[in-house]
Design an enzyme around this catalytic site. Structure first.
Site, PDB file in Angstrom:
ATOM      1  N   ARG A  24      22.068  44.587  25.338  1.00  0.00           N
ATOM      2  CA  ARG A  24      22.667  44.505  26.669  1.00  0.00           C
ATOM      3  C   ARG A  24      24.188  44.494  26.539  1.00  0.00           C
ATOM      4  O   ARG A  24      24.748  43.813  25.679  1.00  0.00           O
ATOM      5  CB  ARG A  24      22.240  43.228  27.411  1.00  0.00           C
ATOM      6  CG  ARG A  24      20.776  43.185  27.796  1.00  0.00           C
ATOM      7  CD  ARG A  24      20.466  44.185  28.908  1.00  0.00           C
ATOM      8  NE  ARG A  24      19.101  44.111  29.339  1.00  0.00           N
ATOM      9  CZ  ARG A  24      18.111  44.860  28.874  1.00  0.00           C
ATOM     10  NH1 ARG A  24      18.345  45.735  27.918  1.00  0.00           N
ATOM     11  NH2 ARG A  24      16.889  44.752  29.335  1.00  0.00           N
ATOM     12  N   GLU A  25      24.848  45.236  27.447  1.00  0.00           N
ATOM     13  CA  GLU A  25      26.297  45.205  27.545  1.00  0.00           C
ATOM     14  C   GLU A  25      26.663  44.395  28.787  1.00  0.00           C
ATOM     15  O   GLU A  25      25.966  44.445  29.791  1.00  0.00           O
ATOM     16  CB  GLU A  25      26.884  46.615  27.677  1.00  0.00           C
ATOM     17  CG  GLU A  25      26.671  47.496  26.472  1.00  0.00           C
ATOM     18  CD  GLU A  25      25.331  48.203  26.475  1.00  0.00           C
ATOM     19  OE1 GLU A  25      24.722  48.359  27.562  1.00  0.00           O
ATOM     20  OE2 GLU A  25      24.860  48.584  25.380  1.00  0.00           O
ATOM     21  N   ARG A  51      44.155  44.540  45.203  1.00  0.00           N
ATOM     22  CA  ARG A  51      43.132  44.483  44.154  1.00  0.00           C
ATOM     23  C   ARG A  51      42.818  45.915  43.739  1.00  0.00           C
ATOM     24  O   ARG A  51      42.179  46.661  44.488  1.00  0.00           O
ATOM     25  CB  ARG A  51      41.872  43.769  44.649  1.00  0.00           C
ATOM     26  CG  ARG A  51      42.091  42.300  44.925  1.00  0.00           C
ATOM     27  CD  ARG A  51      42.523  41.586  43.684  1.00  0.00           C
ATOM     28  NE  ARG A  51      42.560  40.144  43.855  1.00  0.00           N
ATOM     29  CZ  ARG A  51      42.982  39.309  42.923  1.00  0.00           C
ATOM     30  NH1 ARG A  51      43.421  39.783  41.781  1.00  0.00           N
ATOM     31  NH2 ARG A  51      42.982  38.022  43.148  1.00  0.00           N
ATOM     32  N   ALA A  63      42.941  31.710  43.740  1.00  0.00           N
ATOM     33  CA  ALA A  63      42.042  31.647  42.595  1.00  0.00           C
ATOM     34  C   ALA A  63      42.790  32.093  41.347  1.00  0.00           C
ATOM     35  O   ALA A  63      43.826  32.750  41.438  1.00  0.00           O
ATOM     36  CB  ALA A  63      40.823  32.543  42.819  1.00  0.00           C
ATOM     37  N   LEU A  65      42.223  32.836  36.787  1.00  0.00           N
ATOM     38  CA  LEU A  65      41.448  32.827  35.556  1.00  0.00           C
ATOM     39  C   LEU A  65      41.679  31.545  34.762  1.00  0.00           C
ATOM     40  O   LEU A  65      42.757  30.959  34.815  1.00  0.00           O
ATOM     41  CB  LEU A  65      41.832  34.012  34.671  1.00  0.00           C
ATOM     42  CG  LEU A  65      41.550  35.391  35.222  1.00  0.00           C
ATOM     43  CD1 LEU A  65      42.172  36.449  34.325  1.00  0.00           C
ATOM     44  CD2 LEU A  65      40.052  35.604  35.351  1.00  0.00           C
ATOM     45  N   GLU A  80      47.128  26.978  40.485  1.00  0.00           N
ATOM     46  CA  GLU A  80      46.920  28.194  41.280  1.00  0.00           C
ATOM     47  C   GLU A  80      47.212  27.963  42.763  1.00  0.00           C
ATOM     48  O   GLU A  80      47.740  28.845  43.436  1.00  0.00           O
ATOM     49  CB  GLU A  80      45.500  28.721  41.098  1.00  0.00           C
ATOM     50  CG  GLU A  80      45.226  29.314  39.738  1.00  0.00           C
ATOM     51  CD  GLU A  80      46.002  30.590  39.441  1.00  0.00           C
ATOM     52  OE1 GLU A  80      46.469  31.269  40.387  1.00  0.00           O
ATOM     53  OE2 GLU A  80      46.151  30.911  38.253  1.00  0.00           O
ATOM     54  N   GLU A  84      49.874  30.507  44.312  1.00  0.00           N
ATOM     55  CA  GLU A  84      49.426  31.549  45.232  1.00  0.00           C
ATOM     56  C   GLU A  84      49.530  31.171  46.700  1.00  0.00           C
ATOM     57  O   GLU A  84      49.613  32.055  47.545  1.00  0.00           O
ATOM     58  CB  GLU A  84      47.984  31.958  44.905  1.00  0.00           C
ATOM     59  CG  GLU A  84      47.870  32.654  43.563  1.00  0.00           C
ATOM     60  CD  GLU A  84      46.532  33.321  43.354  1.00  0.00           C
ATOM     61  OE1 GLU A  84      45.569  33.027  44.095  1.00  0.00           O
ATOM     62  OE2 GLU A  84      46.449  34.141  42.429  1.00  0.00           O
ATOM     63  N   PRO A 102      25.536  37.618  37.457  1.00  0.00           N
ATOM     64  CA  PRO A 102      24.887  37.167  36.235  1.00  0.00           C
ATOM     65  C   PRO A 102      24.148  38.250  35.454  1.00  0.00           C
ATOM     66  O   PRO A 102      23.849  38.053  34.282  1.00  0.00           O
ATOM     67  CB  PRO A 102      23.924  36.071  36.708  1.00  0.00           C
ATOM     68  CG  PRO A 102      23.757  36.292  38.165  1.00  0.00           C
ATOM     69  CD  PRO A 102      25.006  36.952  38.649  1.00  0.00           C
ATOM     70  N   GLY A 103      23.904  39.403  36.057  1.00  0.00           N
ATOM     71  CA  GLY A 103      23.276  40.487  35.317  1.00  0.00           C
ATOM     72  C   GLY A 103      24.256  41.331  34.538  1.00  0.00           C
ATOM     73  O   GLY A 103      23.852  42.151  33.708  1.00  0.00           O
ATOM     74  N   GLU A 107      31.145  35.712  34.024  1.00  0.00           N
ATOM     75  CA  GLU A 107      32.074  35.012  34.905  1.00  0.00           C
ATOM     76  C   GLU A 107      31.382  33.937  35.739  1.00  0.00           C
ATOM     77  O   GLU A 107      30.458  34.202  36.499  1.00  0.00           O
ATOM     78  CB  GLU A 107      32.777  35.987  35.851  1.00  0.00           C
ATOM     79  CG  GLU A 107      33.813  35.275  36.713  1.00  0.00           C
ATOM     80  CD  GLU A 107      34.576  36.215  37.619  1.00  0.00           C
ATOM     81  OE1 GLU A 107      35.771  35.962  37.821  1.00  0.00           O
ATOM     82  OE2 GLU A 107      33.975  37.180  38.121  1.00  0.00           O
TER      83      GLU A 107
END
Length: 191
Positions: A24-25, A51, A63, A65, A80, A84, A102-103, A107
């Site tokens: 899986r990637e 974005r 938000a 990272l 943040e 922001e 999740p697939g 994250e």
């Protein structure tokens, strides 16, 4: 690691699942924090910034990272909010944790509810944040926009719907802002 990027990597894992050998990637990402900052009238501070993957200026909540090594998620959220939204908060609660996809990605996002807000000096922004726009919107207005499909930002949608549900329960579902986060890939199962 099949691809190493500035913000995230693409990994290929080979593993056994039951009697099958699987490859899986997926996008391996550091995780992030987000902040639903509500004032005393239950208005949220929204930000709008460019974005590139969706080629638009998207309305969202502050938000960021978790890309500073060993930075506590709450500290990252507080940073943040200032960077922001030009705000600080005196009250912090855990609103919701979720996986964005999740697939296909590791994250995990932790969304905090910030209250007791006060303005801070404007932060010196660059790149996509240079033209960042802010506005206040009522929680009810945001929930309506989500349900009418006028907001597509998943973090904003999850945060607004979780806040509306929590508010309807007298905010009893809020958690301790310092609660453990075992599902965060860098801190839990994949660490």
């Amino acid at each position: 690691v099949e691809f190493h990027g500035r913000v995230w990597d693409v990994r290929r894992d080979r593993f056994e699942y039951g009697s099958s050998a699987i490859a899986r990637e997926y996008v391996d990402q550091t995780g992030a924090v987000a902040i639903l900052a509500l004032d005393e009238n239950d208005r949220a501070r929204l930000i709008r910034q460019y974005r590139h993957p969706i080629a638009t200026r998207d309305w969202e909540i502050p938000a960021g990272l978790l890309d500073i090594e060993d930075e506590d998620p709450l500290v990252a959220a507080q940073r943040e909010l200032g960077e922001e939204a030009d705000l600080r908060a005196s009250e912090w609660s855990l609103l919701v944790d979720f996986f964005t996809s999740p697939g296909g990605s590791t994250e995990a996002i932790r969304v905090y509810l910030a209250r007791g807000l006060s303005e801070t000096p404007a932060f010196d922004r660059a790149e996509e944040e240079a033209e960042l726009e802010t506005r206040w919107a009522s929680l009810d207005e945001i929930v309506d926009a989500v349900l009418e499909r006028r907001i597509g930002n998943s973090i904003l949608a999850v945060a607004a719907l979780a806040a509306q549900a929590s508010r309807a329960r007298g905010w009893a579902s809020l958690g301790d802002a310092n609660a453990p986060w075992p599902q965060q890939p860098r801190r839990g199962a994949r660490a």
